[in-house]
Design a protein around this motif. Structure first.
Motif, mmCIF file in Angstrom:
data_model
loop_
_atom_site.group_PDB
_atom_site.id
_atom_site.type_symbol
_atom_site.label_atom_id
_atom_site.label_comp_id
_atom_site.label_asym_id
_atom_site.label_seq_id
_atom_site.Cartn_x
_atom_site.Cartn_y
_atom_site.Cartn_z
ATOM 1 N N THR A 18 -35.728 -47.945 44.621
ATOM 2 C CA THR A 18 -36.364 -47.298 43.484
ATOM 3 C C THR A 18 -35.607 -46.018 43.216
ATOM 4 O OG1 THR A 18 -37.912 -46.146 44.915
ATOM 5 C CG2 THR A 18 -38.652 -48.235 43.975
ATOM 6 N N TYR A 19 -35.600 -45.622 41.953
ATOM 7 C CA TYR A 19 -34.901 -44.400 41.572
ATOM 8 C C TYR A 19 -35.869 -43.243 41.620
ATOM 9 C CZ TYR A 19 -32.273 -40.984 38.985
ATOM 10 O OH TYR A 19 -31.620 -39.842 38.617
ATOM 11 N N ARG A 20 -35.450 -42.155 42.193
ATOM 12 C CA ARG A 20 -36.248 -40.937 42.245
ATOM 13 C C ARG A 20 -35.414 -39.822 41.624
ATOM 14 N NH1 ARG A 20 -38.971 -39.867 47.776
ATOM 15 N NH2 ARG A 20 -39.942 -41.756 47.056
ATOM 16 N N MET A 21 -36.044 -39.035 40.736
ATOM 17 C CA MET A 21 -35.327 -37.924 40.115
ATOM 18 C C MET A 21 -34.892 -36.942 41.198
ATOM 19 S SD MET A 21 -34.982 -38.277 36.861
ATOM 20 C CE MET A 21 -34.647 -36.665 36.209
ATOM 21 N N PRO A 22 -33.681 -36.391 41.074
ATOM 22 C CA PRO A 22 -33.249 -35.372 42.038
ATOM 23 C C PRO A 22 -34.119 -34.125 41.909
ATOM 24 C CG PRO A 22 -31.519 -35.864 40.412
ATOM 25 C CD PRO A 22 -32.705 -36.680 40.068
ATOM 26 N N LEU A 23 -34.031 -33.268 42.909
ATOM 27 C CA LEU A 23 -34.780 -32.017 42.855
ATOM 28 C C LEU A 23 -34.413 -31.246 41.595
ATOM 29 C CD1 LEU A 23 -34.593 -30.819 46.556
ATOM 30 C CD2 LEU A 23 -36.557 -31.798 45.357
ATOM 31 N N PRO A 24 -35.388 -30.586 40.992
ATOM 32 C CA PRO A 24 -35.098 -29.862 39.753
ATOM 33 C C PRO A 24 -34.237 -28.634 40.001
ATOM 34 C CG PRO A 24 -37.336 -29.443 40.446
ATOM 35 C CD PRO A 24 -36.775 -30.480 41.377
ATOM 36 N N ARG A 25 -33.481 -28.285 38.981
ATOM 37 C CA ARG A 25 -32.704 -27.045 39.009
ATOM 38 C C ARG A 25 -33.634 -25.976 38.454
ATOM 39 N NH1 ARG A 25 -27.538 -29.815 36.155
ATOM 40 N NH2 ARG A 25 -29.190 -30.344 34.708
ATOM 41 N N LEU A 26 -34.153 -25.154 39.343
ATOM 42 C CA LEU A 26 -35.255 -24.264 39.030
ATOM 43 C C LEU A 26 -35.070 -22.939 39.737
ATOM 44 C CD1 LEU A 26 -38.293 -23.923 38.054
ATOM 45 C CD2 LEU A 26 -38.922 -24.940 40.245
ATOM 46 N N THR A 27 -35.328 -21.840 39.022
ATOM 47 C CA THR A 27 -35.395 -20.524 39.645
ATOM 48 C C THR A 27 -36.697 -19.874 39.194
ATOM 49 O OG1 THR A 27 -34.192 -19.449 37.834
ATOM 50 C CG2 THR A 27 -32.892 -20.180 39.730
ATOM 51 N N LEU A 28 -37.374 -19.235 40.122
ATOM 52 C CA LEU A 28 -38.620 -18.546 39.814
ATOM 53 C C LEU A 28 -38.496 -17.077 40.175
ATOM 54 C CD1 LEU A 28 -41.159 -21.154 41.222
ATOM 55 C CD2 LEU A 28 -40.519 -20.792 38.830
ATOM 56 N N THR A 29 -39.194 -16.251 39.432
ATOM 57 C CA THR A 29 -39.213 -14.820 39.698
ATOM 58 C C THR A 29 -39.925 -14.582 41.021
ATOM 59 O OG1 THR A 29 -39.335 -14.389 37.340
ATOM 60 C CG2 THR A 29 -39.949 -12.587 38.786
ATOM 61 N N PRO A 30 -39.281 -13.866 41.935
ATOM 62 C CA PRO A 30 -39.989 -13.548 43.178
ATOM 63 C C PRO A 30 -41.077 -12.513 42.884
ATOM 64 C CG PRO A 30 -37.845 -12.479 43.143
ATOM 65 C CD PRO A 30 -37.940 -13.321 41.902
ATOM 66 N N PRO A 138 -36.995 -10.243 37.926
ATOM 67 C CA PRO A 138 -38.323 -9.721 37.597
ATOM 68 C C PRO A 138 -38.313 -8.665 36.495
ATOM 69 C CG PRO A 138 -37.868 -9.463 39.956
ATOM 70 C CD PRO A 138 -36.647 -10.034 39.324
ATOM 71 N N TRP A 139 -37.193 -8.018 36.270
ATOM 72 C CA TRP A 139 -37.113 -6.965 35.257
ATOM 73 C C TRP A 139 -36.447 -7.428 33.969
ATOM 74 C CZ3 TRP A 139 -40.225 -3.116 36.056
ATOM 75 C CH2 TRP A 139 -40.635 -2.850 37.351
ATOM 76 N N ASN A 140 -36.172 -8.715 33.837
ATOM 77 C CA ASN A 140 -35.589 -9.245 32.608
ATOM 78 C C ASN A 140 -36.589 -9.095 31.464
ATOM 79 O OD1 ASN A 140 -34.011 -10.789 30.749
ATOM 80 N ND2 ASN A 140 -35.310 -12.543 31.215
ATOM 81 N N ALA A 141 -36.169 -8.469 30.387
ATOM 82 C CA ALA A 141 -37.047 -8.267 29.233
ATOM 83 C C ALA A 141 -36.709 -9.206 28.078
ATOM 84 C CB ALA A 141 -36.943 -6.820 28.760
ATOM 85 N N LEU A 142 -35.723 -10.091 28.267
ATOM 86 C CA LEU A 142 -35.293 -10.981 27.192
ATOM 87 C C LEU A 142 -36.184 -12.207 27.101
ATOM 88 C CD1 LEU A 142 -31.453 -10.887 27.912
ATOM 89 C CD2 LEU A 142 -32.712 -9.562 26.196
#
Length: 164
Positions: A18-30, A138-142
Motif C-alpha cells: 500500500t502507498y503511504r504519503m511521506p512525512l510532510p514538509r512542515l515547520t512550526l513556530t516554537p 516567532p517574530w515574522n510579521a509577514l
C-alpha cells in the motif's frame, strides 16, 4: 509486480503493497507566535485529500485534534468538503479572503487554531526552504501572500531567496 502495478500471478497477497504519503514538509513556530503565521507546510501535490492526513498526523497530539481546516479557494479549487484522517473526519471550508490566500487554518476545537503558510508544491527548493524557515520564525510579521510575493520577486530578479 507487472508493469501495471498488479501483483504477478504467482505472487502471494503478502507481496501487495500500500502507498503511504511521506512525512510532510512542515515547520512550526516554537512556543508562541507573534506574527500572523504559526509555521509553514510544503505539500508535494495539490490533492488535499492525500496531503492533509499526513499533515495532521505529524502534529503534536498536544495541539489537539484537527476538526476543521480552512483553505484558499484559488490554491485548492478541487478540495473535498471532508477529508478522512486516522480516527476522524476533518471538515474542509473554502475561503476567498485575500488575507487567507496561500494559507491553511487548522482548527482544533477548544485547544486553538494555527495558521500555516502553504508553500506551493512546485516551489523551487531554495525558495521553499526560505519560506519554511521564515514562516516559523516567532517574530515574522509577514503574511502568507506577502512572503510568496517576495519569494517570487527574488526568483524573477535572480536574487537569493534568503536576501529578502
Amino acid at each position: 509486480m507487472d508493469a501495471t502495478g498488479r501483483p504477478a500471478e504467482d505472487a502471494s497477497s503478502d507481496a501487495a503493497h500500500t502507498y503511504r504519503m511521506p512525512l510532510p514538509r512542515l515547520t512550526l513556530t516554537p512556543d508562541a507566535s507573534h506574527g500572523p503565521l504559526d509555521g509553514a507546510w510544503w505539500p508535494r501535490c495539490d490533492a488535499l485529500e492525500l496531503e492533509l492526513p499526513a499533515l495532521v498526523g505529524a502534529l503534536d497530539p498536544g495541539l489537539g485534534t484537527v476538526t476543521r481546516v480552512t483553505v484558499d479557494t484559488a490554491a485548492w479549487p478541487d478540495a473535498p468538503r471532508t477529508v478522512l484522517a486516522p480516527g476522524h473526519v476533518i471538515e474542509v471550508a473554502l475561503s476567498d479572503v485575500d488575507a487567507e490566500a496561500h494559507a491553511i487554518t487548522l482548527d482544533c476545537g477548544t485547544v486553538g487554531r494555527w495558521e500555516l503558510l502553504v508553500v506551493p508544491p512546485g516551489e523551487p527548493a531554495d525558495a521553499a526552504t526560505w519560506l519554511l524557515t521564515t514562516a516559523s520564525d516567532p517574530w515574522n510579521a509577514l503574511t502568507a501572500p506577502h512572503m510568496l510575493a517576495l519569494a517570487e520577486a527574488n526568483r524573477e530578479n535572480g536574487a537569493d531567496p534568503g536576501s529578502v
